[in-house]
Design a protein around this motif. Structure first.
Motif, PDB file in Angstrom:
ATOM      1  N   GLN A  18      10.608  21.761  31.362  1.00  0.00           N
ATOM      2  CA  GLN A  18      10.529  21.924  32.744  1.00  0.00           C
ATOM      3  C   GLN A  18      10.376  23.439  33.325  1.00  0.00           C
ATOM      4  O   GLN A  18       9.631  23.594  34.174  1.00  0.00           O
ATOM      5  N   ILE A  19      10.857  24.300  32.424  1.00  0.00           N
ATOM      6  CA  ILE A  19      10.943  25.545  32.903  1.00  0.00           C
ATOM      7  C   ILE A  19      10.153  26.532  32.024  1.00  0.00           C
ATOM      8  O   ILE A  19       9.389  27.336  32.433  1.00  0.00           O
ATOM      9  N   ALA A  20      10.455  26.661  30.694  1.00  0.00           N
ATOM     10  CA  ALA A  20       9.830  27.548  29.606  1.00  0.00           C
ATOM     11  C   ALA A  20       8.342  27.186  29.653  1.00  0.00           C
ATOM     12  O   ALA A  20       7.248  28.050  29.517  1.00  0.00           O
ATOM     13  N   ALA A  21       8.093  25.858  29.644  1.00  0.00           N
ATOM     14  CA  ALA A  21       6.959  25.310  29.479  1.00  0.00           C
ATOM     15  C   ALA A  21       5.896  25.644  30.569  1.00  0.00           C
ATOM     16  O   ALA A  21       4.808  25.713  30.630  1.00  0.00           O
ATOM     17  N   ARG A  22       6.739  25.951  31.664  1.00  0.00           N
ATOM     18  CA  ARG A  22       5.758  26.201  33.008  1.00  0.00           C
ATOM     19  C   ARG A  22       5.809  27.853  33.280  1.00  0.00           C
ATOM     20  O   ARG A  22       5.357  28.357  34.338  1.00  0.00           O
ATOM     21  N   GLY A  23       6.145  28.606  32.098  1.00  0.00           N
ATOM     22  CA  GLY A  23       5.810  30.113  32.412  1.00  0.00           C
ATOM     23  C   GLY A  23       7.045  30.927  32.732  1.00  0.00           C
ATOM     24  O   GLY A  23       6.795  32.041  32.752  1.00  0.00           O
ATOM     25  N   ILE A  24       8.318  30.456  32.805  1.00  0.00           N
ATOM     26  CA  ILE A  24       9.253  31.244  32.718  1.00  0.00           C
ATOM     27  C   ILE A  24       9.795  31.919  31.414  1.00  0.00           C
ATOM     28  O   ILE A  24       9.884  31.247  30.607  1.00  0.00           O
TER      29      ILE A  24
END
Length: 217
Positions: A18-24
């Motif tokens: 949810q998070i790293a995959a979305r660019g964080i």
């Protein structure tokens, strides 16, 4: 935080998908999100969905933000280990818990006494000892702790409250959802003397910020 908590596999999946995959990309922010047990900040029966990609109710018309939004706002703050950060809207206490790992001191203001009490209990459960909860009008800030290296507003504001801009340190960053009660844009201010640069980071939806320099109750 050194106490092991259950549901660690769910936290890892939350961060990875949810998070790293979305660019964080901030490794410290990602590590904090893997560490903090989000389910302890969500009341039953909603705690079973604590690691879902969605905001959840926490009572009194308040919500705990979607994990990605927490991560994004935290990363935009550029938190450093020596920083002092002011949060406007303690809510569940989850955002403060994330920040507690990343900075020296967190002051979080909550206007609803029962919500503040639940946040305090959850923060104590995860040993977030560098977080201070203040009951009051967050739009006025908290002058005993000024200046703040970072300020994060976790409710929708029609504009950035003047007192909060005044309490921001030189070079400090302020992250806030700015707009109407229905839809806002995530705005970042950075202070340079009496001048503020501004960045915009897309549409968001938050509960309204109630107070003297926010919305009427």
């Amino acid at each position: 935080m050194t106490v092991p908590y259950p549901r660690s596999d769910e936290r890892r999946r939350m961060v990875d998908l949810q998070i790293a995959a979305r660019g964080i990309r901030d490794s410290r922010v990602l590590a904090a999100l893997r560490e903090v047990p989000r389910h302890l900040f969500v009341p039953p029966p909603y705690d079973r969905d604590a690691y879902a990609d969605a905001p959840l109710p926490i009572g009194r018309g308040q919500t705990i933000s979607q994990p990605y939004i927490v991560a994004l706002m935290t990363e935009l703050l550029h938190p450093k280990s020596v920083d002092s950060v002011l949060e406007i809207g303690a809510g569940s206490g989850y955002q403060a818990a994330i920040l507690s790992i990343l900075v020296r001191k967190v002051v979080t203001i909550e206007r609803i006494e029962t919500v503040a009490a639940h946040a305090r209990t959850s923060l104590e459960a995860v040993h977030a000892d560098n977080v201070e909860i203040v009951l009051g009008d967050g739009t006025l800030g908290y002058s005993p702790g000024v200046p703040y290296n970072g300020i994060i507003i976790t409710a929708a504001t029609p504009e950035i409250p003047g007192p909060l801009k005044e309490q921001l340190a030189e070079g400090g960053r302020l992250v806030a959802p700015v707009g109407d009660r229905i839809l806002q844009e995530l705005v970042v201010l950075e202070r340079h003397g009496n001048r503020f640069t501004e960045e915009h980071h897309g549409g968001v939806r938050f509960v309204p910020l109630i107070g003297k320099h926010g919305w009427e109750d």
